[in-house]
Write a protein that holds these residues in place. Structure first.
Motif, PDB file in Angstrom:
ATOM      1  N   PRO A  98       0.817  -1.221   0.000  1.00  0.00           N
ATOM      2  CA  PRO A  98       0.000   0.000   0.000  1.00  0.00           C
ATOM      3  C   PRO A  98       0.848   1.268   0.000  1.00  0.00           C
ATOM      4  N   VAL A  99       1.955   1.242   0.748  1.00  0.00           N
ATOM      5  CA  VAL A  99       2.823   2.425   0.796  1.00  0.00           C
ATOM      6  C   VAL A  99       3.550   2.604  -0.527  1.00  0.00           C
ATOM      7  N   ALA A 100       4.051   1.500  -1.097  1.00  0.00           N
ATOM      8  CA  ALA A 100       4.748   1.575  -2.387  1.00  0.00           C
ATOM      9  C   ALA A 100       3.831   2.132  -3.465  1.00  0.00           C
ATOM     10  N   ASP A 101       2.543   1.811  -3.359  1.00  0.00           N
ATOM     11  CA  ASP A 101       1.590   2.284  -4.364  1.00  0.00           C
ATOM     12  C   ASP A 101       1.391   3.800  -4.300  1.00  0.00           C
ATOM     13  N   GLN A 102       1.643   4.372  -3.141  1.00  0.00           N
ATOM     14  CA  GLN A 102       1.540   5.833  -3.040  1.00  0.00           C
ATOM     15  C   GLN A 102       2.641   6.509  -3.849  1.00  0.00           C
ATOM     16  N   LEU A 103       3.805   5.870  -3.917  1.00  0.00           N
ATOM     17  CA  LEU A 103       4.913   6.426  -4.695  1.00  0.00           C
ATOM     18  C   LEU A 103       4.803   6.064  -6.168  1.00  0.00           C
ATOM     19  N   HIS A 104       4.275   4.878  -6.456  1.00  0.00           N
ATOM     20  CA  HIS A 104       4.136   4.410  -7.841  1.00  0.00           C
ATOM     21  C   HIS A 104       2.705   3.909  -8.039  1.00  0.00           C
ATOM     22  N   PRO A 105       1.760   4.821  -8.221  1.00  0.00           N
ATOM     23  CA  PRO A 105       0.349   4.423  -8.320  1.00  0.00           C
ATOM     24  C   PRO A 105       0.121   3.301  -9.334  1.00  0.00           C
ATOM     25  N   GLY A 106      -0.516   2.225  -8.829  1.00  0.00           N
ATOM     26  CA  GLY A 106      -0.819   1.092  -9.693  1.00  0.00           C
ATOM     27  C   GLY A 106       0.365   0.192  -9.986  1.00  0.00           C
ATOM     28  N   GLU A 107       1.576   0.618  -9.607  1.00  0.00           N
ATOM     29  CA  GLU A 107       2.786  -0.136  -9.915  1.00  0.00           C
ATOM     30  C   GLU A 107       3.606  -0.435  -8.665  1.00  0.00           C
ATOM     31  N   GLY A 108       3.045  -0.143  -7.488  1.00  0.00           N
ATOM     32  CA  GLY A 108       3.814  -0.261  -6.248  1.00  0.00           C
ATOM     33  C   GLY A 108       4.377  -1.650  -6.011  1.00  0.00           C
ATOM     34  N   TRP A 109       3.547  -2.698  -6.182  1.00  0.00           N
ATOM     35  CA  TRP A 109       4.007  -4.065  -5.928  1.00  0.00           C
ATOM     36  C   TRP A 109       5.112  -4.459  -6.904  1.00  0.00           C
TER      37      TRP A 109
ATOM     38  N   LEU B  13      10.551   5.367   7.328  1.00  0.00           N
ATOM     39  CA  LEU B  13      11.510   6.465   7.474  1.00  0.00           C
ATOM     40  C   LEU B  13      11.212   7.599   6.496  1.00  0.00           C
ATOM     41  N   LEU B  14      10.009   7.622   6.002  1.00  0.00           N
ATOM     42  CA  LEU B  14       9.652   8.648   5.023  1.00  0.00           C
ATOM     43  C   LEU B  14       8.271   9.199   5.322  1.00  0.00           C
ATOM     44  N   ASP B  15       8.208  10.511   5.574  1.00  0.00           N
ATOM     45  CA  ASP B  15       6.920  11.191   5.618  1.00  0.00           C
ATOM     46  C   ASP B  15       6.479  11.361   4.169  1.00  0.00           C
ATOM     47  N   MET B  16       5.285  10.905   3.841  1.00  0.00           N
ATOM     48  CA  MET B  16       4.850  10.892   2.451  1.00  0.00           C
ATOM     49  C   MET B  16       4.695  12.282   1.857  1.00  0.00           C
ATOM     50  N   ARG B  17       4.824  13.315   2.694  1.00  0.00           N
ATOM     51  CA  ARG B  17       4.847  14.673   2.140  1.00  0.00           C
ATOM     52  C   ARG B  17       6.198  14.978   1.497  1.00  0.00           C
ATOM     53  N   GLU B  18       7.225  14.229   1.876  1.00  0.00           N
ATOM     54  CA  GLU B  18       8.571  14.523   1.374  1.00  0.00           C
ATOM     55  C   GLU B  18       8.694  14.337  -0.137  1.00  0.00           C
TER      56      GLU B  18
ATOM     57  N   ALA C  57      13.005  19.206   8.245  1.00  0.00           N
ATOM     58  CA  ALA C  57      12.138  19.063   9.419  1.00  0.00           C
ATOM     59  C   ALA C  57      11.432  17.703   9.404  1.00  0.00           C
ATOM     60  N   LEU C  58      10.986  17.273   8.201  1.00  0.00           N
ATOM     61  CA  LEU C  58      10.337  15.972   8.102  1.00  0.00           C
ATOM     62  C   LEU C  58      11.321  14.854   8.440  1.00  0.00           C
ATOM     63  N   ARG C  59      12.562  15.007   7.976  1.00  0.00           N
ATOM     64  CA  ARG C  59      13.572  13.998   8.289  1.00  0.00           C
ATOM     65  C   ARG C  59      13.883  13.971   9.783  1.00  0.00           C
ATOM     66  N   ALA C  60      13.916  15.169  10.372  1.00  0.00           N
ATOM     67  CA  ALA C  60      14.198  15.229  11.811  1.00  0.00           C
ATOM     68  C   ALA C  60      13.136  14.481  12.594  1.00  0.00           C
ATOM     69  N   SER C  61      11.911  14.536  12.081  1.00  0.00           N
ATOM     70  CA  SER C  61      10.825  13.823  12.773  1.00  0.00           C
ATOM     71  C   SER C  61      10.995  12.311  12.669  1.00  0.00           C
TER      72      SER C  61
ATOM     73  N   LEU D 180      13.688   6.148  -1.976  1.00  0.00           N
ATOM     74  CA  LEU D 180      12.443   6.653  -1.379  1.00  0.00           C
ATOM     75  C   LEU D 180      11.500   5.502  -1.039  1.00  0.00           C
ATOM     76  N   LEU D 181      11.423   4.508  -1.942  1.00  0.00           N
ATOM     77  CA  LEU D 181      10.547   3.359  -1.698  1.00  0.00           C
ATOM     78  C   LEU D 181      10.993   2.605  -0.444  1.00  0.00           C
ATOM     79  N   MET D 182      12.290   2.362  -0.308  1.00  0.00           N
ATOM     80  CA  MET D 182      12.779   1.653   0.871  1.00  0.00           C
ATOM     81  C   MET D 182      12.496   2.448   2.140  1.00  0.00           C
ATOM     82  N   ARG D 183      12.721   3.759   2.067  1.00  0.00           N
ATOM     83  CA  ARG D 183      12.442   4.599   3.235  1.00  0.00           C
ATOM     84  C   ARG D 183      10.962   4.550   3.604  1.00  0.00           C
ATOM     85  N   ALA D 184      10.104   4.586   2.584  1.00  0.00           N
ATOM     86  CA  ALA D 184       8.666   4.560   2.848  1.00  0.00           C
ATOM     87  C   ALA D 184       8.269   3.254   3.528  1.00  0.00           C
ATOM     88  N   VAL D 185       8.780   2.132   3.024  1.00  0.00           N
ATOM     89  CA  VAL D 185       8.440   0.825   3.591  1.00  0.00           C
ATOM     90  C   VAL D 185       9.016   0.679   4.997  1.00  0.00           C
ATOM     91  N   LEU D 186      10.181   1.258   5.229  1.00  0.00           N
ATOM     92  CA  LEU D 186      10.809   1.179   6.555  1.00  0.00           C
ATOM     93  C   LEU D 186      10.188   2.149   7.558  1.00  0.00           C
TER      94      LEU D 186
END
Length: 668
Positions: free
Chosen positions: A175-186, A234-239, A510-514, A226-232
């Motif tokens: 689901p998170v990967a799909d936010q970065l690559h709509p329809g292609e996340g998996w 470690l990524l605010d999706m606003r970044e 700031a997002l990274r600091a969080s 970015l994908l690895m960070r999102a899955v881990l």
């Protein structure tokens, strides 16, 4: 404890693990994989049936006997080309990847099998599925909710449902990967979970290699980080949005800076040209102030223009009038001669035509031939004079001597026209001979008129030249001012873009600091694995840099090399599973490493990865309750306690020295 059972982890993890009770099993994991040439005969033995379980799974491709492989010209490929990588490709194929192997592998299978299936028992988010995909021929795949492969093998081949299965996988695993690559996340995430062996585990973002001929989304390295960070986690999706906005702003900034540099050059060049020209024009009276200099140039242009208007309003001089009259007279002579030549040409043509017609009439009369187109059109008989008399068309009176006399006179008059034609021709030739002289005379009078005009208007021409120079200087000042005006607008835009970029970078920071707390959790897990396999004297950490995730391993200094890169990659992937077990991030806790050992990695270090995975299992009531599945293929011997008879070793052990011990049971 035997030497082979010694973990060398100081007998326990230095980092305490507490599995999350809300994550009781892997999001997806495989229970069994079968290779079948028939779905309708339950009594037929599978080509291969491999049972898997939660926790560590080792597919071993046994090497040659160390005793018999010594020396030249001995076999030494038993552990290779046996099917371990193809086994991983079959798992990827079940999970949606096409194609399932290289072209040579697909052709080899197609040439050896008329019908072939890979059928897997897979568990997705707590639900059992049986999934089948064709290997030897094209056709529809299938998937259905069932806890046993045996339950779907029978008289009727199952059909349909595969897309529903794939949708279920995507929904729970990516689901998170799909936010970065709509329809292609998996599709993107699968590359990380199951790296190509051909990519050599060279770095954490090396997932696919062209030589594998596998599905490759070909994303940029920054996108994979970015994908690895999102899955881990470690990524605010606003970044990613902020980063895209920064990239867009950066592109606009570069455009603005290019325009600014061009306008600065243009403004400076035009101003320099204007100043030099103005000072040369005004001489010693040129003021030093630029605005005053511009005003003087504009004033001079206005005064000079007024002088031109005044001079142009004065009457022509006698010299100009006389030259103009001579030019007009010469022009009239040329016109008159040309008109006479044209008139004579017409006269000659008309007279010649008249003579021709009259002589033709005379000839016809003298020859007794009455045929005449003119007579015919007027209704006269076109035949001979005798015929005309017989038919009563003419009378004897018309053939009287009087008629003959008229014809003689007509002939004489026609012949006399020759002298007229000759006279017209001589006159025409004479006038044509005069024309070049008349034209040259006209050219001379035109030149004389221009000289007279230039002489009379020399003051106007001088003023006009000065006006043009003043206008050119004024235009240079104007162009410089226009460039400076545009420059101001672009500099304002540039300043705004710089402020926007800086603000968005601060927002990213700031997002990274969080993420610091989450990053420490992941760093601790990564460091623990590195120290577990390399020794407690090394230090390991993870940092988030502009290029992405950066793993570091140091012992007094940063360590590097192909083997260490592999260690970092393996530790990174395992750390992703560990933190997901503890409830951090969204990693599905399913991981496949296909033959990751680099040649110069110490064997004991490689073995410790196997041991570490078994230690992870000890954090659960039993290995069967482990909330992860880690599949690793290897040609290197696993630790003795993980060989024959252990729960971790998948059967059968592969070997390429005999076709029957290869994955598909044949050579291809």
């Amino acid at each position: 404890m035997t030497p082979h059972e010694q973990t060398h982890f100081l007998d326990q993890f230095q980092r305490k693990l507490t599995p999350d009770s809300d994550r009781p099993e892997p999001v997806l994991w495989f229970k069994e994989i079968r290779i079948l040439d028939s779905l309708t005969d339950p009594t037929k033995k599978p080509i291969r049936a491999i049972k898997l379980h939660r926790g560590l799974n080792i597919l071993w491709a046994k090497p040659e006997n160390p005793v018999t492989e010594q020396g030249l010209y001995r076999d030494g490929l038993a552990g290779h080309a046996s099917g371990k990588t193809l086994f991983c490709r079959l798992i990827r194929h079940v999970l949606g990847e096409k194609p399932f192997g290289t072209e040579s592998q697909r052709l080899g299978i197609a040439s050896n099998f008329f019908s072939l299936w890979v059928v897997a028992a897979v568990r997705i988010d707590g639900i059992d599925w049986v999934v089948g995909r064709r290997l030897a021929t094209e056709g529809s795949d299938f998937a259905l909710a069932s806890d046993s492969i045996d339950s779907v093998i029978g008289e009727n081949s199952p059909t349909g449902g595969y897309e529903d299965f794939l949708s279920a996988v995507k929904a729970v695993a990516a689901p998170v990967a799909d936010q970065l690559h709509p329809g292609e996340g998996w599709r993107h995430l699968l590359g990380w979970l199951m790296r190509d062996q051909e990519a050599r585990f060279a770095n954490i973002a090396a997932w696919r290699d062209p030589s594998s001929e596998g599905d490759n989304p070909q994303s940029k390295a920054a996108q994979r980080h970015l994908l690895m960070r999102a899955v881990l986690g470690l990524l605010d999706m606003r970044e990613p949005t902020l980063r895209a906005e920064i990239d867009t702003a950066q592109g606009k900034l570069e455009t603005e800076e290019t325009k600014i540099a061009s306008l600065q050059t243009e403004a400076a060049t035009k101003l320099d040209q204007a100043l030099r020209s103005a000072r040369k024009m005004l001489g010693d009276s040129a003021p030093g102030d630029i605005d005053a200099l511009k005003a003087r140039v504009e004033s001079l242009e206005e005064v000079l223009q007024q002088g031109i208007v005044r001079l142009e309003s004065e009457p022509e001089s006698p010299e100009v009038k006389a030259a103009r009259e001579r030019d007009e007279e010469a022009g009239n002579l040329v016109i008159s001669a040309k008109a006479e030549v044209e008139k004579l040409t017409e006269k000659i043509q008309t007279t010649q035509e008249r003579q021709k017609q009259d002589l033709l009439l005379v000839r016809d009369f003298e020859n007794g031939n009455m045929e005449d187109p003119i007579r015919k059109s007027d209704g006269w008989c076109p035949k001979t004079k005798v015929c005309a008399l017989e038919n009563g068309c003419i009378t004897e009176a018309e053939t009287s001597p009087e008629s003959i006399r008229n014809i003689a006179e007509l002939k004489a008059a026609a012949l006399a026209l020759t002298s007229d034609i000759d006279a017209f021709q001589r006159r025409k030739e004479a006038r044509e001979t005069e024309l070049p002289t008349l034209r040259n005379a006209r050219i001379e009078t035109q030149k004389a008129l221009q000289i007279a005009l230039r002489h009379a208007n020399r003051e106007i021409l001088a003023l006009a030249t000065r006006v043009e120079k003043a206008r050119g200087v004024r235009d240079l000042f104007s162009e410089s001012d226009s460039a400076n005006k545009s420059l101001g607008g672009h500099e304002t835009t540039r300043k705004q873009l710089l402020e926007t970029i800086e603000q968005k970078k601060q927002d990213v920071t700031a997002l990274r600091a969080s993420m610091d707390t989450k990053l420490r959790v992941f760093t601790n897990s990564f460091a623990d694995i590195v120290r577990a396999v390399m020794g407690a004297s090394v230090e390991a950490s993870i940092t988030l840099e502009s290029t992405g995730i950066a793993p570091h391993v140091t012992r007094k200094r940063e360590l590097s090399g192909a083997a260490l890169d592999t260690i970092k990659t393996l530790a990174f992937d395992l750390a992703a599973i560990v933190i997901s077990m503890e409830g951090h991030g969204t990693h599905p806790r399913f991981l496949v490493h296909d033959g990751p050992r680099e040649g110069d990695m110490a064997r004991i270090i490689y073995e410790r990865f196997f041991i570490y995975a078994t230690e992870l299992e000890k954090n659960f009531p039993s290995p069967a309750d482990a909330s992860f599945q880690y599949i690793i293929t290897t040609t290197t011997e696993p630790p003795p306690m993980m060989q024959d008879g252990s729960r971790w070793l998948l059967l059968p052990v592969l070997n390429s020295s005999d076709p029957s011990t290869r994955l598909f049971g044949v050579d291809f």
